[in-house]
Design an enzyme around this catalytic site. Structure first.
Site, PDB file in Angstrom:
ATOM      1  N   LYS A  46      -0.381   9.253  -5.961  1.00 18.11           N
ATOM      2  CA  LYS A  46      -1.396   8.352  -6.533  1.00 18.11           C
ATOM      3  C   LYS A  46      -2.787   8.996  -6.493  1.00 18.11           C
ATOM      4  O   LYS A  46      -3.504   9.024  -7.479  1.00 18.11           O
ATOM      5  CB  LYS A  46      -1.431   7.005  -5.770  1.00 18.11           C
ATOM      6  CG  LYS A  46      -0.094   6.282  -5.740  1.00 18.11           C
ATOM      7  CD  LYS A  46      -0.185   4.954  -5.032  1.00 18.11           C
ATOM      8  CE  LYS A  46      -0.516   5.036  -3.544  1.00 18.11           C
ATOM      9  NZ  LYS A  46       0.515   5.679  -2.710  1.00 18.11           N
ATOM     10  N   ARG A 102      -1.440  -3.986  -2.894  1.00 14.52           N
ATOM     11  CA  ARG A 102      -0.300  -3.505  -2.105  1.00 14.52           C
ATOM     12  C   ARG A 102       0.556  -4.657  -1.593  1.00 14.52           C
ATOM     13  O   ARG A 102       1.548  -4.415  -0.918  1.00 14.52           O
ATOM     14  CB  ARG A 102      -0.848  -2.763  -0.906  1.00 14.52           C
ATOM     15  CG  ARG A 102      -0.357  -1.355  -0.742  1.00 14.52           C
ATOM     16  CD  ARG A 102      -1.119  -0.861   0.441  1.00 14.52           C
ATOM     17  NE  ARG A 102      -0.716   0.360   0.977  1.00 14.52           N
ATOM     18  CZ  ARG A 102      -1.267   1.531   0.659  1.00 14.52           C
ATOM     19  NH1 ARG A 102      -2.140   1.617  -0.300  1.00 14.52           N
ATOM     20  NH2 ARG A 102      -0.918   2.600   1.312  1.00 14.52           N
ATOM     21  N   ARG A 122       0.605  17.755   3.516  1.00 16.40           N
ATOM     22  CA  ARG A 122      -0.640  17.418   2.794  1.00 16.40           C
ATOM     23  C   ARG A 122      -1.897  17.812   3.571  1.00 16.40           C
ATOM     24  O   ARG A 122      -1.991  17.619   4.770  1.00 16.40           O
ATOM     25  CB  ARG A 122      -0.673  15.910   2.522  1.00 16.40           C
ATOM     26  CG  ARG A 122      -2.021  15.465   1.950  1.00 16.40           C
ATOM     27  CD  ARG A 122      -1.973  14.096   1.392  1.00 16.40           C
ATOM     28  NE  ARG A 122      -1.588  13.084   2.368  1.00 16.40           N
ATOM     29  CZ  ARG A 122      -1.401  11.821   2.057  1.00 16.40           C
ATOM     30  NH1 ARG A 122      -1.547  11.425   0.814  1.00 16.40           N
ATOM     31  NH2 ARG A 122      -1.066  10.959   2.982  1.00 16.40           N
ATOM     32  N   ARG A 163      -4.384  14.171   7.567  1.00 14.68           N
ATOM     33  CA  ARG A 163      -4.625  12.782   7.952  1.00 14.68           C
ATOM     34  C   ARG A 163      -3.856  12.437   9.216  1.00 14.68           C
ATOM     35  O   ARG A 163      -2.722  12.867   9.391  1.00 14.68           O
ATOM     36  CB  ARG A 163      -4.201  11.844   6.807  1.00 14.68           C
ATOM     37  CG  ARG A 163      -5.305  11.597   5.830  1.00 14.68           C
ATOM     38  CD  ARG A 163      -4.854  10.881   4.581  1.00 14.68           C
ATOM     39  NE  ARG A 163      -3.978   9.737   4.795  1.00 14.68           N
ATOM     40  CZ  ARG A 163      -3.512   8.987   3.795  1.00 14.68           C
ATOM     41  NH1 ARG A 163      -3.867   9.246   2.556  1.00 14.68           N
ATOM     42  NH2 ARG A 163      -2.710   7.970   4.045  1.00 14.68           N
ATOM     43  N   ARG A 185       5.092   3.896   7.382  1.00 16.03           N
ATOM     44  CA  ARG A 185       4.391   3.528   6.142  1.00 16.03           C
ATOM     45  C   ARG A 185       5.388   3.324   5.004  1.00 16.03           C
ATOM     46  O   ARG A 185       5.205   2.444   4.166  1.00 16.03           O
ATOM     47  CB  ARG A 185       3.359   4.613   5.761  1.00 16.03           C
ATOM     48  CG  ARG A 185       2.088   4.493   6.595  1.00 16.03           C
ATOM     49  CD  ARG A 185       1.298   5.775   6.636  1.00 16.03           C
ATOM     50  NE  ARG A 185       0.938   6.271   5.331  1.00 16.03           N
ATOM     51  CZ  ARG A 185       0.774   7.560   5.029  1.00 16.03           C
ATOM     52  NH1 ARG A 185       0.952   8.478   5.963  1.00 16.03           N
ATOM     53  NH2 ARG A 185       0.444   7.924   3.834  1.00 16.03           N
TER      54      ARG A 185
END
Ligand code: AP5
Ligand code: MG
Length: 237
Positions: A27, A102, A141, A174, A185
């Site tokens: 996203k 969400r 990431r 992160r 998550r």
């Protein structure tokens, strides 16, 4: 090409697109590309929370308690924050919403707020990716501390290790990208966010895109979806 014609032209109504998809679906990566092409603002609820946290505000510290556990921040706080953001001047032409809504409650609040102003969502772009691929992406990431550009150690590495191609900023991982929190998550996504796929499909605004293609291929599919939504919305089909 409709997208190019529309670029940077003041439109009568602001245009809102929602990027829907699991953690790691791409996203943020795609929102950055689309906002540049379409001349719309990028409104990412997760980035907003991280920004509040970096400034050690009350809202940031509250959000951190949920984010570190992979849980959702309560709806009332999140909705207020995003609607305030959408009222800022750079959103006057519209926005790409990334990570919001969400929950069904957030989607209803957004729909109601837009309806009040005679506006609506143009399209909800659902980026579909398998679970195994999501975990691979989250664990590799890296993000720029300065401009939030997203990298992946294997799939989209920076030219110089540890430094952002765009601004030279320092890259970091992160704190919620550990395997354990990423799994949590994903669980939260399937129980609380995935129902939005059917919710938006029933409203006739959902378009599915194969998120397992390369980054440029996903971008092309999203632009195609946006064009098709514009044709339908404009009464050309
Ligand atoms: P948020 O920041 O929104 O995180 P998320 O939804 O978990 O999504 P991610 O940012 O992890 O994934 P992404 O889809 O943006 O993927 P990306 O482009 O980075 O939310 C964080 C937390 O904030 C939540 O857990 C919650 O606590 C809170 N929160 C946020 N919004 C909320 C809300 N509305 N309500 C309540 N709480 C909220 O890509 C991932 C990686 O894959 C990158 O390394 C990238 O380079 C790579 N990649 C991307 N596309 C491809 C591709 N096609 N091929 C190969 N690699 C790719
Ligand atoms: Mg993101």
């Amino acid at each position: 090409m409709i997208v190019e014609e529309r670029e940077n032209k003041p439109s009568e109504q602001p245009r809102y697109y929602v990027l829907l998809g699991a953690p790691g679906a791409g996203k943020g990566t795609q929102a950055e590309a689309l906002t540049g092409i379409l001349g719309l603002a990028h409104v990412a609820s997760g980035d907003l929370f991280r920004d509040y946290l970096s400034r050690e505000t009350e809202l940031g510290l509250l959000a951190k308690k949920y984010m570190d556990k992979g849980k959702l921040v309560p709806d009332d706080v999140t909705v207020r924050m995003v609607l305030e953001r959408l009222a800022e001047p750079d959103c006057a032409q519209g926005a790409i919403l990334d990570g919001f809504p969400r929950t069904i409650a957030q989607a209803e609040a957004l729909e109601a707020a837009l309806r009040e102003r005679g506006q609506r969502i143009e399209a909800v772009l659902y980026i579909r990716v398998s679970n195994e691929e999501l975990l691979r992406r989250l664990s590799g990431r890296y993000i720029c501390k300065n401009c939030q550009t997203v990298y992946h150690i294997r799939f989209s590495p920076p030219k110089r290790p540890g430094a952002c191609d765009e601004c030279g900023g320092e890259l970091y991982q992160r704190s919620d990208d550990t395997v354990e929190t990423a799994r949590k998550r994903l669980d939260v996504y399937f129980s609380q966010t995935a129902p939005l796929v059917e919710w938006y499909r029933e409203r006739g605004v959902l378009i599915e895109v194969d998120g397992e293609q390369t980054i440029p291929e996903v971008e092309a599919s999203l632009l195609e979806a946006i064009e098709s939504a514009a044709r339908v919305g404009g009464g050309e089909e």
